[in-house]
Motif scaffolding. Structure first.
Motif, short mmCIF file in Angstrom:
data_model
loop_
_atom_site.label_atom_id
_atom_site.label_comp_id
_atom_site.label_asym_id
_atom_site.label_seq_id
_atom_site.Cartn_x
_atom_site.Cartn_y
_atom_site.Cartn_z
N UNK A 153 119.15 43.50 21.00
CA UNK A 153 120.58 43.96 21.22
C UNK A 153 121.52 42.76 21.27
N UNK A 154 122.61 42.85 21.29
CA UNK A 154 123.69 41.62 20.92
C UNK A 154 123.37 40.59 21.91
N UNK A 155 122.75 40.93 23.11
CA UNK A 155 122.70 39.97 24.33
C UNK A 155 121.32 39.31 24.17
N UNK A 156 120.52 39.65 23.29
CA UNK A 156 119.07 39.12 23.01
C UNK A 156 117.89 39.97 23.69
N UNK A 157 118.31 41.25 24.13
CA UNK A 157 117.20 41.96 24.58
C UNK A 157 116.43 42.67 23.58
N UNK A 158 115.50 43.73 23.79
CA UNK A 158 114.75 44.27 22.74
C UNK A 158 114.65 45.76 23.12
N UNK A 159 114.79 46.66 22.12
CA UNK A 159 114.76 48.00 22.60
C UNK A 159 114.08 48.63 21.60
N UNK A 160 112.94 49.44 22.11
CA UNK A 160 111.98 50.17 21.14
C UNK A 160 112.02 51.64 21.32
N UNK A 161 112.07 52.39 20.28
CA UNK A 161 112.27 54.00 20.64
C UNK A 161 110.98 54.66 19.79
N UNK A 162 110.19 55.40 20.82
CA UNK A 162 108.98 56.03 20.37
C UNK A 162 109.32 57.55 20.35
N UNK A 163 108.93 58.04 18.89
CA UNK A 163 109.01 59.23 18.51
C UNK A 163 109.43 60.50 19.40
N UNK A 164 110.64 60.11 19.88
CA UNK A 164 111.13 61.21 20.87
C UNK A 164 110.70 61.24 22.37
#
Length: 135
Positions: free
Chosen positions: A82-93
């Motif tokens: 993210x712009x703030x330095x966080x992490x986002x992971x999306x798992x196949x639905x």
């Protein structure tokens, strides 16, 4: 470049398409992906599924729930810092894992057996390793 991951890639390049091999808890969350690549979270995080949202606090000990354990065998469809330095992971639905940045500690990192590849640093900065041997 180590295990197909290099410093000139994005987090999406490094993680998308990898399958979750295992999920473990304790004082942190470890998602071991094929490769092998590990995503380690040592700060609070949120897992949002279509029907629920769960908040986890590693300092209180993470006990992987059915939703987190259900990630085993799933594929990382998307990943971003993210712009703030966080992490986002999306798992196949099935859901999204979100790790916010932290002012005083490194809340997340991605590494191979050779070492850190990408680390979310205190204050929201992000560092990539050139050779996978740092961290």
């Amino acid at each position: 470049m180590q295990n197909g991951i290099g410093a000139r890639q994005t987090i999406e390049d490094a993680l998308a398409g990898r399958r979750v091999a295992s999920v473990s808890g304790g004082g942190r969350l470890d998602l071991t992906l094929d490769g092998p690549v590990t995503v380690r979270v040592v700060h609070e995080f949120r897992f949002s599924a279509p029907s629920e949202v769960e908040h986890f606090y590693p300092e209180l000990t993470v006990h992987p729930t059915g939703a987190l354990l259900g990630l085993v065998g799933r594929t990382v469809d998307g990943a971003r810092v993210t712009m703030a330095g966080g992490l986002e992971l999306v798992f196949d639905g099935v859901g999204t894992l979100s790790v916010p940045p932290h002012a005083l500690l490194a809340p997340w990192r991605v590494f191979t057996p050779e070492g850190a590849v990408c680390t979310g640093l205190p204050g929201g900065e992000v560092a990539w390793s050139e050779d996978g041997r740092t961290g």
